[in-house]
Motif scaffolding. Structure first.
Motif, PDB file in Angstrom:
ATOM      1  N   SER A  70       0.819  -1.204   0.000  1.00 13.26           N
ATOM      2  CA  SER A  70       0.000   0.000   0.000  1.00 13.26           C
ATOM      3  C   SER A  70       0.857   1.260   0.000  1.00 13.26           C
ATOM      4  CB  SER A  70      -0.929  -0.003   1.218  1.00 13.26           C
ATOM      5  OG  SER A  70      -1.594   1.228   1.347  1.00 13.26           O
ATOM      6  N   ARG A  71       1.817   1.314   0.903  1.00 10.80           N
ATOM      7  CA  ARG A  71       2.662   2.505   0.998  1.00 10.80           C
ATOM      8  C   ARG A  71       3.495   2.701  -0.262  1.00 10.80           C
ATOM      9  NH1 ARG A  71       4.550   0.877   7.120  1.00 10.80           N
ATOM     10  NH2 ARG A  71       2.586   1.425   8.163  1.00 10.80           N
ATOM     11  N   ILE A 122       1.301   3.981  -3.168  1.00  8.50           N
ATOM     12  CA  ILE A 122       0.954   5.404  -3.040  1.00  8.50           C
ATOM     13  C   ILE A 122       2.152   6.283  -3.387  1.00  8.50           C
ATOM     14  CG2 ILE A 122       0.337   7.206  -1.380  1.00  8.50           C
ATOM     15  CD1 ILE A 122      -1.454   5.125  -0.007  1.00  8.50           C
ATOM     16  N   ALA A 135       2.518   6.248  -7.082  1.00 10.50           N
ATOM     17  CA  ALA A 135       1.511   7.101  -7.707  1.00 10.50           C
ATOM     18  C   ALA A 135       1.955   8.563  -7.700  1.00 10.50           C
ATOM     19  CB  ALA A 135       0.173   6.947  -6.981  1.00 10.50           C
ATOM     20  N   GLY A 136       2.495   9.011  -6.579  1.00 10.96           N
ATOM     21  CA  GLY A 136       2.958  10.394  -6.497  1.00 10.96           C
ATOM     22  C   GLY A 136       4.127  10.671  -7.430  1.00 10.96           C
ATOM     23  N   THR A 193       3.045  10.758 -11.025  1.00  3.68           N
ATOM     24  CA  THR A 193       2.338  12.003 -11.333  1.00  3.68           C
ATOM     25  C   THR A 193       3.330  13.111 -11.680  1.00  3.68           C
ATOM     26  OG1 THR A 193       0.506  11.398  -9.861  1.00  3.68           O
ATOM     27  CG2 THR A 193       0.732  13.723 -10.435  1.00  3.68           C
ATOM     28  N   ALA A 225      -0.714   6.251 -12.706  1.00  2.00           N
ATOM     29  CA  ALA A 225      -0.701   6.778 -11.342  1.00  2.00           C
ATOM     30  C   ALA A 225      -2.034   6.514 -10.649  1.00  2.00           C
ATOM     31  CB  ALA A 225      -0.404   8.280 -11.364  1.00  2.00           C
ATOM     32  N   GLY A 226      -3.126   6.621 -11.396  1.00  2.00           N
ATOM     33  CA  GLY A 226      -4.435   6.356 -10.808  1.00  2.00           C
ATOM     34  C   GLY A 226      -4.574   4.922 -10.347  1.00  2.00           C
ATOM     35  N   ALA A 281      -2.594   4.489  -7.191  1.00  2.25           N
ATOM     36  CA  ALA A 281      -3.296   5.099  -6.059  1.00  2.25           C
ATOM     37  C   ALA A 281      -4.448   4.225  -5.589  1.00  2.25           C
ATOM     38  CB  ALA A 281      -3.805   6.489  -6.451  1.00  2.25           C
ATOM     39  N   GLY A 339      -3.042   1.342  -3.710  1.00  5.43           N
ATOM     40  CA  GLY A 339      -2.585   1.764  -2.387  1.00  5.43           C
ATOM     41  C   GLY A 339      -3.735   1.898  -1.411  1.00  5.43           C
ATOM     42  N   GLN A 340      -4.824   2.504  -1.863  1.00  4.48           N
ATOM     43  CA  GLN A 340      -5.997   2.672  -1.009  1.00  4.48           C
ATOM     44  C   GLN A 340      -6.666   1.330  -0.722  1.00  4.48           C
ATOM     45  OE1 GLN A 340      -6.936   5.405   0.580  1.00  4.48           O
ATOM     46  NE2 GLN A 340      -5.230   6.535  -0.331  1.00  4.48           N
TER      47      GLN A 340
END
Length: 213
Positions: free
Chosen positions: A118-119, A122, A125-126, A129, A185-186, A189, A192-193
């Motif tokens: 998860s971490r 995320i 994803a950042g 982006t 990236a989506g 994300a 990750g969520q």
């Protein structure tokens, strides 16, 4: 600490882990290759300039020097971009390893693996982006540079000026970069969520099963 039993992953979690594994491998490999190119920017540019560009059907051959526009946009950001892409490759490596181990955990805790996945997703994803924002600048200029050679195509509408075509192609370049960023990236994300959700965490605790000394 040993696990007394192992159960198969729920279908949704297994599918998400497979998606994360495939996406992170593809994204990480591409990021690593481009990071090497950015680290050896001038050598890579010279090599690419010597290669023939793909032909546009019905249009005259493109001058390989049209890539100068693309590399001119990347040159000011080559060093921070190399670092960015290197970090993205590392984040993708964490995602891929965590996803692979979730599918075949052996003696590892799936709950711990889901937290790592998860971490890392995320973070990926950042970073992806930021990568997309940089690429939008380079693609905008590259696509705009294609306006003049494309205007020589027989199919090119006579009522559209080169300047108008340049604006349209610039928008297409930015749009292609944004689309790729949203998809990759989506997805990172969402993964990750998903893996940080309470439902998945509880499911992983059940998967780990009771532990004994």
């Amino acid at each position: 600490m040993k696990h007394s039993s192992r159960k198969g992953l729920p279908g949704g979690v297994r599918f998400a882990a497979i998606v994360g594994l495939v996406l992170s491998i593809l994204t990480g490999w591409a990021a690593l290759m481009e990071a090497v190119e950015m680290a050896n920017f001038y050598e890579a540019r010279s090599l690419r300039m010597e290669q023939e560009l793909p032909r546009i059907p019905g249009a005259p051959a493109l001058d390989p020097k049209i890539l100068e526009v693309y590399y001119a946009a990347l040159e000011p950001m080559r060093e921070p971009r190399a670092v960015l892409l290197g970090l993205l490759a590392v984040a993708c490596a964490f995602v891929s390893v965590s996803a692979a181990r979730m599918l075949s955990p052996e003696n590892l805790h799936r709950d711990a693996l889901s937290r790592v996945l998860s971490r890392a997703a995320i973070i990926a994803a950042g970073l992806r982006t930021i990568d997309g924002a940089q690429m939008s600048v380079a693609k905008q200029r590259l696509f705009a540079a294609l306006a003049e050679p494309m205007s020589k195509m027989p199919e090119f509408p006579p009522d559209i000026t080169v300047e108008a075509s340049r604006e349209i192609l610039s928008a297409m370049g930015v749009g292609s970069a944004i689309f790729g960023t949203v998809v990759v990236a989506g997805t990172f994300a969402l993964l990750g969520q998903y893996f940080r959700s309470q439902r998945v965490r509880e499911a992983m605790a059940v998967q780990d099963g009771p532990q004994e000394e």
